[in-house]
Design a protein around this motif. Sequence first.
Motif, PDB file in Angstrom:
ATOM      1  N   ASP A   1       0.866  -1.178   0.000  1.00 17.00           N
ATOM      2  CA  ASP A   1       0.000   0.000   0.000  1.00 17.00           C
ATOM      3  C   ASP A   1       0.901   1.226   0.000  1.00 17.00           C
ATOM      4  N   LEU A   2       0.404   2.278  -0.646  1.00 14.87           N
ATOM      5  CA  LEU A   2       1.211   3.493  -0.751  1.00 14.87           C
ATOM      6  C   LEU A   2       0.854   4.452   0.384  1.00 14.87           C
ATOM      7  N   LEU A   3       1.888   4.947   1.068  1.00 20.91           N
ATOM      8  CA  LEU A   3       1.667   5.926   2.129  1.00 20.91           C
ATOM      9  C   LEU A   3       2.115   7.296   1.608  1.00 20.91           C
ATOM     10  N   CYS A   4       1.227   8.289   1.718  1.00 26.77           N
ATOM     11  CA  CYS A   4       1.605   9.642   1.328  1.00 26.77           C
ATOM     12  C   CYS A   4       1.555  10.500   2.575  1.00 26.77           C
ATOM     13  N   ILE A   5       2.726  10.931   3.034  1.00 28.91           N
ATOM     14  CA  ILE A   5       2.779  11.706   4.262  1.00 28.91           C
ATOM     15  C   ILE A   5       2.760  13.174   3.896  1.00 28.91           C
ATOM     16  N   GLN A   6       1.722  13.854   4.333  1.00 33.30           N
ATOM     17  CA  GLN A   6       1.591  15.279   3.992  1.00 33.30           C
ATOM     18  C   GLN A   6       2.269  16.141   5.035  1.00 33.30           C
ATOM     19  N   GLU A   7       2.482  17.410   4.675  1.00 26.01           N
ATOM     20  CA  GLU A   7       3.225  18.260   5.617  1.00 26.01           C
ATOM     21  C   GLU A   7       2.384  18.619   6.834  1.00 26.01           C
ATOM     22  N   ASP A   8       1.065  18.428   6.755  1.00 24.43           N
ATOM     23  CA  ASP A   8       0.259  18.693   7.947  1.00 24.43           C
ATOM     24  C   ASP A   8       0.167  17.480   8.873  1.00 24.43           C
ATOM     25  N   GLY A   9       0.910  16.455   8.547  1.00 25.86           N
ATOM     26  CA  GLY A   9       0.935  15.286   9.436  1.00 25.86           C
ATOM     27  C   GLY A   9      -0.100  14.234   9.087  1.00 25.86           C
ATOM     28  N   THR A  10      -0.918  14.462   8.079  1.00 26.30           N
ATOM     29  CA  THR A  10      -1.884  13.441   7.682  1.00 26.30           C
ATOM     30  C   THR A  10      -1.187  12.420   6.788  1.00 26.30           C
ATOM     31  N   VAL A  11      -1.517  11.171   7.009  1.00 28.82           N
ATOM     32  CA  VAL A  11      -0.955  10.123   6.169  1.00 28.82           C
ATOM     33  C   VAL A  11      -2.106   9.482   5.405  1.00 28.82           C
ATOM     34  N   LEU A  12      -2.023   9.514   4.067  1.00 38.35           N
ATOM     35  CA  LEU A  12      -3.080   8.912   3.261  1.00 38.35           C
ATOM     36  C   LEU A  12      -2.595   7.587   2.716  1.00 38.35           C
ATOM     37  N   ILE A  13      -3.491   6.616   2.733  1.00 42.23           N
ATOM     38  CA  ILE A  13      -3.101   5.286   2.258  1.00 42.23           C
ATOM     39  C   ILE A  13      -3.872   4.955   0.984  1.00 42.23           C
ATOM     40  N   TYR A  14      -3.135   4.587  -0.044  1.00 37.49           N
ATOM     41  CA  TYR A  14      -3.727   4.187  -1.318  1.00 37.49           C
ATOM     42  C   TYR A  14      -3.298   2.765  -1.627  1.00 37.49           C
ATOM     43  N   ASP A  15      -4.107   2.075  -2.421  1.00 34.82           N
ATOM     44  CA  ASP A  15      -3.637   0.762  -2.832  1.00 34.82           C
ATOM     45  C   ASP A  15      -2.824   0.895  -4.112  1.00 34.82           C
ATOM     46  N   LEU A  16      -2.348  -0.239  -4.599  1.00 35.03           N
ATOM     47  CA  LEU A  16      -1.477  -0.261  -5.768  1.00 35.03           C
ATOM     48  C   LEU A  16      -2.078   0.430  -6.982  1.00 35.03           C
ATOM     49  N   PHE A  17      -3.408   0.426  -7.022  1.00 30.14           N
ATOM     50  CA  PHE A  17      -4.057   0.971  -8.209  1.00 30.14           C
ATOM     51  C   PHE A  17      -4.583   2.376  -7.976  1.00 30.14           C
ATOM     52  N   GLY A  18      -4.070   2.972  -6.904  1.00 29.39           N
ATOM     53  CA  GLY A  18      -4.365   4.372  -6.679  1.00 29.39           C
ATOM     54  C   GLY A  18      -5.735   4.638  -6.099  1.00 29.39           C
ATOM     55  N   SER A  19      -6.416   3.602  -5.590  1.00 31.21           N
ATOM     56  CA  SER A  19      -7.690   3.935  -4.946  1.00 31.21           C
ATOM     57  C   SER A  19      -7.459   4.146  -3.454  1.00 31.21           C
ATOM     58  N   PHE A  20      -8.123   5.156  -2.967  1.00 31.68           N
ATOM     59  CA  PHE A  20      -7.914   5.593  -1.594  1.00 31.68           C
ATOM     60  C   PHE A  20      -8.439   4.556  -0.619  1.00 31.68           C
ATOM     61  N   LYS A  21      -7.662   4.214   0.399  1.00 29.01           N
ATOM     62  CA  LYS A  21      -8.120   3.223   1.372  1.00 29.01           C
ATOM     63  C   LYS A  21      -8.525   3.873   2.684  1.00 29.01           C
ATOM     64  N   ARG A  22      -7.617   4.629   3.282  1.00 25.12           N
ATOM     65  CA  ARG A  22      -7.957   5.282   4.545  1.00 25.12           C
ATOM     66  C   ARG A  22      -6.880   6.319   4.861  1.00 25.12           C
ATOM     67  N   HIS A  23      -7.050   7.028   5.938  1.00 25.34           N
ATOM     68  CA  HIS A  23      -6.000   7.967   6.337  1.00 25.34           C
ATOM     69  C   HIS A  23      -5.908   8.009   7.847  1.00 25.34           C
ATOM     70  N   PHE A  24      -4.785   8.487   8.329  1.00 19.78           N
ATOM     71  CA  PHE A  24      -4.643   8.720   9.771  1.00 19.78           C
ATOM     72  C   PHE A  24      -3.717   9.899   9.964  1.00 19.78           C
ATOM     73  N   SER A  25      -3.654  10.372  11.197  1.00 20.44           N
ATOM     74  CA  SER A  25      -2.837  11.559  11.444  1.00 20.44           C
ATOM     75  C   SER A  25      -1.673  11.222  12.372  1.00 20.44           C
ATOM     76  N   MET A  26      -0.575  11.916  12.213  1.00 17.74           N
ATOM     77  CA  MET A  26       0.580  11.691  13.068  1.00 17.74           C
ATOM     78  C   MET A  26       0.519  12.578  14.306  1.00 17.74           C
ATOM     79  N   GLY A  27      -0.642  13.058  14.654  1.00 17.91           N
ATOM     80  CA  GLY A  27      -0.779  13.843  15.886  1.00 17.91           C
ATOM     81  C   GLY A  27      -1.228  15.258  15.589  1.00 17.91           C
ATOM     82  N   ASN A  28      -1.990  15.837  16.516  1.00 19.78           N
ATOM     83  CA  ASN A  28      -2.569  17.169  16.295  1.00 19.78           C
ATOM     84  C   ASN A  28      -1.521  18.264  16.356  1.00 19.78           C
TER      85      ASN A  28
END
Lengths: 600, 801
Positions: free
Chosen positions: B93-120
């Motif tokens: 799965d692909l993890l995209c870590i954004q500068e606001d601390g959100t991490v978005l998870i995509y599968d191999l085919f680029g469909s969004f799976k879920r996201h989580f945050s690295m803290g407020n």
Amino acid sequence: MAAHLSYGRVNLNILREAARKELREFLDKCAGSKAIVWDEYLTGPFGLIAQYSLLKEHEVEKMFTLKAGRVPSADVKNIIFFVRPRLELMDIIAENVMSEDKLQPPREFHILFVPRRSLLCEQRLKEQGVLNSFTNIDEYILDLIPYDGDLLSMESESAFRECYLENDQTSLYHTAKGLMTLQALYGTIPQIFGKGECARHVANMMLRMKREFAGSQNQILPVFDTLLLLDRNVDLLTPLATQLTYEGLIDEIYGITNGYVKLPPEKFAQKKPGEGGKDLPTEPKKLQLNSAEELYAEIRDKNFNAVGAALSKKAKIISAAFEERHNAKTVGEIKQFVSQLPHMQAARNSLANHTSIAELIKDITTSEDFFENLTVEQEFMTGVDTDKVNTYIEDSIAQKDPLIKILRLVCMQSVCNNGLKQKVLDHYKREILQTYGYEHLLTLNNLEKVGLLKPQLTTRNNYPTIRKTLKLWMEDANEQNPNDISYVYSGYAPLSVRLTQLLARPGWRSIEEVLKMLPGPHFEERQQLPTGLHKKRQQGENRTTLVFFLGGVTYAEIAALRFLSQMEDGGTEYVIATTKLLNGTSWIKSLMDRPEAQIL
Amino acid sequence: MAFVTANWNPLGEAFYRKTELYEMGWNLKDGLRDCLLAAAPYGGPIALLKEPQRRSPSSRPQLEIYSASGVTMASFLWKSGVVRQLGWTVCDDLLCIQEDGTVLIYDLFGSFKRHFSMGNEVGQSQVVEAKVFHSPYGTGVAIVTGASRFTLATNIDDLKLRRLPEVPGLQGAPTCWAVLTQDRQSKVLVANGGDLFILDYTACTAVNPPGLSPQASSIVHMCVSFSYKYLALFTDSGHVWMGSANLKEKLSEVETKVRNPPKQMAWCRRPKSRQPSVVIMWDRHLLVVGEGKDTISYHLEDDSILVPEMDGVRIINGTNHELLQEVPASCEEIFKIASMAPGALLLEAHKEYEKESQKADEYLREIKEQGLLAEAVRQCVEAAGHEQEAETQKTLLRAASFGKCFLSNFPPELFVIMCRDLRVLNAVRDYTVGIPLTHTQFKQMTVQVLIDRLVYRKLYPLAIEICRYLKTPEYQGVSRVLKHWACCKVQQKEESDEVIARTISLKLGEAAGISYSEIATKAYECGRTELAIKLLEFEPRSGEQVPLLLKMKRSQLALSKAIESGDTDLVYTVVTYLKNEMNRGDFFMTLRNQPVALSLYRQFCKHQEQDTLKDLFNQDDDHQELGNFYVKASYKEKRLEARVAHLQSAVDEYNKAKNEFAAKATEEEMRLLRFQKKLEEEKAIEPLAIAVRMHTEIQGITIGVTEHCISLFADDIIFFLSKLKTSIPNLITLIEKFGRFSGYKINNSKSVLIDMEGAADAAIERRNEGEISTILSRCSPTTDRALVERLNRAKSTAAKK
């Protein structure tokens, strides 16, 4: 320790070892010292799997019986409940857990469900608010317990009552699961035969489970060729009759539970010169009975009338062996003699024990009452006057003989007559209620429900047909050197075993008509074996059949099957499995309902 | 063949080789310039984000996912925030870590799976740098914020954020840092100028690499080996320090003579490596550094990136994909110029044999004389595993097979397994699949995982082919693949339920061990309840169907499935569920249609809820059972009226059930109870006398044929008793029982216990003939023989007197 399990055609010790391994694994899961709180019912069956020494090796320091209130204090880290999945037991456990002393250092709680964990019970524990108090909740799958070299039992007392009276098929589910475990260890059984509703149900579940586990095909060469599932209610007659084999009589008179029998101690007092008969032991003598004892294995299945001769022959052999010492001249010979001593002494003790037991039994079998009872039984089985009120039964009721004896006889008459005329039935029932008390109305109702007692609805009595076709009565049963299974009841050949015998040769197709008269469907199923696992039979090699009695089996039936196994031209050897070993008394007892009367 | 060593470069004792894996299939205009790129280890996929800094909504960056050979798998416009770092999880799965601390998870085919945050707390200060790392616990993420604080999550599937302690004196971003996994804990190693710190959950500890060159004033780059065992540091003086990751041991230190900080650095080791070595990359320059002073230097044409693997480093640039690794020992033995190793000789022998030259025999003899033929075969087989070129593999395997002919008892597994493995490896290395696994990596990741990877890429046919080829047990292999296929199939919204269900059942057929319930769960999660139900029909394990059916509120169906399974506990579970879900009427009706459930529920009620039991019987008009129920109930009552009332109800029910016998017997019982009550209430003494006479445990004295028990007088009662041990307690109980109604009590002070034997003794003592005769006349056959004898003797002596 359990070597006798491995001598048979099928090494049942594998099963026992598998069970022990699992037990050890569970015990090791709870690190540190532990106390076991037992569901009392389980201690007997567990005794067949593991002695206290095994538990002790795994840091079990204390054992308690499960009861309401608080678990007795014990300085252990873990408290393990060994219980059947019953709601009422859950309530007791919850009480135990909640009344745990908060001041003491905390103890960890665990539950081991036998034979299977249950969502319902866990739900109940959750409702009681204690589910989270348990570190481990596990199941110990103990369905079929190896009982002897050729015998497996589920030791489930109430199986017959649950299946046939209460329509609760839990024990059948356990049976099917147990058979799956068995197949996992001993290979898929290619052929399944069965007779009866419950047998059909078990077979269906087995086939379904096989589909479910289709992926994990096991690659074990099958040990069993055939499985025969028999409903107890196909043959209601056999357990009602008084067993006449040695083991059967021990069970009839003293009751064998979980392989042990308790006997009156007087006959076993050590006679020491000079002491007199003063302090006779008052504790009953407890003996373990299984094929580990050479002499017992030899005489257990004999008709009791042949036991005396066998014992005296054995006595001669043993004393001759002891006489040998006079012939021992050289040191080498003496040494050889001495090395055999322990074995000889054990044989002598065993002989003494069984002579005493035989004497005890003989006192009873030679009594007039026993004889009369047996005569009436045999009359019924041969179909003499089964449609009339029997005077012996009437007299026995009048003398207030034990109720179970009366019920056994009445049920037997009903079974042998395919039901009793309404008038006769009502007469018996009235007599019983008026002599033994009105509360037995419920018991009578139960007996009617399972078909042991019934009014004759059609005038046709098919029992004589069944008896004649299946040769259930052999006029000249040879008790000393039997040539037919009928020796186990001195004339009556147990129906269930006859069915088994006919299945092996010439096959059930020859008795289609009779099978239709017996309750429930009969069927045959085949289980596909993976290629390469088909057995190549050696010339003259016997087939192995597992006969499963759903609802219980008697020792006499087992004896009959063992007799068939040993027949030279039999071609089939039998391993027996059952829900419970029973006799007429324990069987009827399990069907009784006795409301406790409150004092007015 | 002569060219095998063409790309070998010596370094210290070992050789290094750079082999081309693929010519990249992608078409990138500017190569890898200005790109954020992440390539998964074990030849995994590559994610590429072009110009990640673009923020304006009119020109969003493009996120593209490629296989390792550059075949496009997905491509879409990036519409979320600014991405700091890309990374791959262990399950592709692909993890995209954004500068606001959100991490978005995509599968191999680029469909969004879920996201989580690295803290407020990240929000304000923003993520400055992030790293994705793998440990035995899964995939982890570590970030450092603008406020110089580190946050770590060891396993993103079981998210527990750990904010690590502050690093003293650190302002802004650190010079460089890395994540370590030690002692079952993930830690961060941070360099701030010349200072080095280890950060764990609780403390920040300053550390010193042993023997670090004193010229260095600052550590500008660092990298940790694939196994987390080794650490390499690059200092501003141009030195590379290599040592163990726990900083206890120094392996070597090499001067590179390059002072500007490298773009990337990676360990280039393999299991059983001969020496520690690190690959360092600058803009156009690649350097392999080992133990000694020597280095290997490569020129790079293009912007590249290094992907560390467990047995080498992959180098990816805009056009090529290469593997740089230490030449494995077996390959070196065989191919090294002028090697006399047994493997090399065997290869030579085989070559000669193909040329039909007798030299083959000479070579073979040479090996055999040293007794090394088995070793030679083993070397060839092993070397074949390490070669990428199919031709080279074949040559080596042929040589091995040739050598095997002259050996007896050589276990065939080695050769057979290698042939199979290579066939699988060559298949997945194929350009279209693009998984450039080495044999070492393949053995490490196992077939299971490889199958999973293929399944994630939806390469179902290939996965099934491999399973069948490797003879993986069905339930681990083919069935698993089919299950994944089906799970994917149910998500195809454009097809109708009917079609999908049919396709799935056709394809899966009777495949062993398929869990249809899992597929159905997937369908249910996609909101296709109807499809889920259709699929559940195929599930052979009824037990498995039940929980999902309950979840989908198909409780009726759940009930019948539970019954089908035969598992009574499951039936109970559904019944309890139904009981709470439905109103009583519906609940009873449901049960009525399911006799098995009904009888189980009856059992339950018998022990737990007596009243419900009655209702159940009532509903079914089961009058016989109702009668029995009332009989049982009557025994629980302590008062006569209540008991009789219950019995009356029982009579009514038995009558309705047309059970005349039971009705009559019950009526008689009622009459009997009433009669007994009446007798008791008359307070008369007669009932007591009757009770005493009837009692079986109170034994009287038999004279002649009659048993005498009790004599009633105006105000006295005389009892005649024998077997005193049982008789007396029973008598007292009986008297007390009657006393409760009548008020009669035993007057202890006036009661006398007359001892018959005592009376006889007294008479004998007095030698009164008349008295003795009277007593003798009272004796019956049951009287103690000895006593009669004594009396007779006394009588005769008295008479003589």
